[in-house]
Write a protein that holds these residues in place. Structure first.
Motif, mmCIF file in Angstrom:
data_model
loop_
_atom_site.group_PDB
_atom_site.id
_atom_site.type_symbol
_atom_site.label_atom_id
_atom_site.label_comp_id
_atom_site.label_asym_id
_atom_site.label_seq_id
_atom_site.Cartn_x
_atom_site.Cartn_y
_atom_site.Cartn_z
ATOM 1 N N VAL A 144 -6.418 -5.178 -18.852
ATOM 2 C CA VAL A 144 -5.652 -6.304 -19.384
ATOM 3 C C VAL A 144 -6.520 -7.119 -20.348
ATOM 4 N N LEU A 183 0.339 -8.697 -10.482
ATOM 5 C CA LEU A 183 0.478 -7.244 -10.618
ATOM 6 C C LEU A 183 -0.895 -6.576 -10.560
ATOM 7 N N ALA A 184 -1.874 -7.192 -11.243
ATOM 8 C CA ALA A 184 -3.227 -6.620 -11.244
ATOM 9 C C ALA A 184 -3.790 -6.611 -9.818
ATOM 10 N N MET A 200 6.287 -19.710 -19.342
ATOM 11 C CA MET A 200 5.240 -18.860 -19.929
ATOM 12 C C MET A 200 4.088 -18.655 -18.950
ATOM 13 N N ILE A 221 1.552 -11.422 -14.146
ATOM 14 C CA ILE A 221 0.686 -10.331 -14.609
ATOM 15 C C ILE A 221 -0.592 -10.268 -13.770
ATOM 16 N N ARG A 272 4.225 -18.853 -15.817
ATOM 17 C CA ARG A 272 4.663 -18.032 -14.689
ATOM 18 C C ARG A 272 4.526 -16.538 -14.993
ATOM 19 N N ILE A 273 4.708 -16.175 -16.269
ATOM 20 C CA ILE A 273 4.588 -14.751 -16.626
ATOM 21 C C ILE A 273 3.132 -14.305 -16.526
ATOM 22 N N TRP A 274 2.212 -15.177 -16.964
ATOM 23 C CA TRP A 274 0.787 -14.830 -16.840
ATOM 24 C C TRP A 274 0.401 -14.683 -15.370
#
Lengths: 108, 224
Positions: A88, A11-12, A1, A8, A3-5
């Motif tokens: 975001v 990406l920003a 979890m 993100i 790792r997904i943040w």
């Protein structure tokens, strides 16, 4: 979890790629997203309805930019990343708030 | 693919707003049925991801740009109704805060990118996969579902642009809103997405799909 943040966040931080690439290749607007002036250049006239509605609303951070059209690419990139983080942040507030509301109603 | 203000006539954007509100009501009801605390971060992540991926403008020959939407991977991982809500949230923030997409066109843009895309991806995947469990077949299904979904969204957007001269013209027959007729708008939107952006959406979707398959095997909704 977590790792997904992180992904993100990455990406920003990498979002200015979406600014550099079009600039580097001299690409203009997406098809059908031209300004009124560009439409006039292309077709020779300003459609009346378009002229009336085009500036109906002024967004607080137009085109993901806090500065001017003439800013350097570096300055624009900072604004672009800021926009990414702002977007975001607002999205997380909105989805969190809406989810809380939805779950509260279920219990009541 | 974000239609700005002034491109759609009221006879187009009002019905599409109505359609958006109707779909949103169904989506909220559907999602609430199964909603639990664990889904909150996923919804936020999905909407954030869609928002961010749309900032990656890619130039293509011809001097224009475009981007992936992320709606296909969200649909495959979380289901088309959650994807509808997530992508709609991203699009609404883009319109209200960043002027990306018009406020009059929020309904249209959400129908195009948050409705047509996730549902196309969802059903295309199911249809192409059939009952196969082969990773290759699933990979192909993911790729094609994503490719098709962006192209359907682009086609619908092209049609919305192209019908404007028919719906609203001035006394001398000149268009009042988006100026290009169907035979220009539809091919222009279709070709860009068939040749370029569809593949970008497909590659992004497949990479993330494989990542989730490996690391969060119980998440992927479309495999349930």
């Amino acid at each position: 979890m977590k790792r997904i943040w992180i992904a993100i966040g990455l990406l920003a931080l990498l979002s200015p790629i979406g600014l550099f690439l079009p600039e580097y290749f001299g690409a203009g607007d997406a098809w059908g997203e031209w300004s009124l002036e560009t439409v006039k250049e292309q077709t020779g006239r300003e459609p009346e309805g378009m002229k009336k509605d085009a500036d109906l609303y002024n967004a607080p951070v137009p085109d993901y930019s806090f500065g001017e059209e003439e800013d350097t690419l570096a300055k624009k990139s900072v604004g672009y990343i800021g926009s990414a983080l702002l977007g975001v942040g607002l999205i997380l507030l909105l989805t969190l708030g809406a989810s809380k509301l939805a779950m509260q109603k279920d219990r009541g | 693919m974000h239609i700005p203000d002034g491109y759609l006539s009221p006879q187009t954007y009002l019905p599409l707003f109505g359609a958006f509100v109707a779909v949103a009501a169904v989506a909220v009801k559907k999602v609430k049925e199964k909603f639990d605390r664990k889904m909150v971060p996923f919804l936020g992540m999905a909407a954030s991801f869609s928002f961010l991926i749309m900032m990656f403008n890619i130039p293509i020959p011809g001097g224009t740009t475009g981007h992936a939407v992320g709606a296909a991977i969200i649909a495959l991982l979380l289901g088309p109704w959650v994807a509808f809500i997530a992508v709609s949230v991203a699009l609404i923030i883009q319109a209200l805060v960043f002027g990306d997409g018009g406020i009059t066109a929020i309904g249209a843009n959400c129908i195009n990118m948050a409705f047509f895309m996730p549902f196309t991806a969802w059903y295309a995947f199911k249809w192409i996969r059939g009952r196969s469990v082969s990773p290759a077949r699933i990979g192909v299904a993911v790729f094609l579902a994503a490719y098709l979904s962006l192209n359907v969204a682009a086609l619908v957007t092209g049609i919305e642009f192209g019908i404007q001269p028919i719906l609203a013209s001035g006394p001398e027959g000149h268009p009042l809103y988006a100026p290009y007729p169907l035979d220009i708008a539809v091919p222009a939107m279709a070709i860009q997405h068939l040749l370029f952006f569809g593949f970008i959406e497909a590659i992004v979707t497949l990479l993330i799909f494989r990542y989730f398959e490996k690391n969060f095997p119980d998440v992927t909704e479309v495999l349930k």
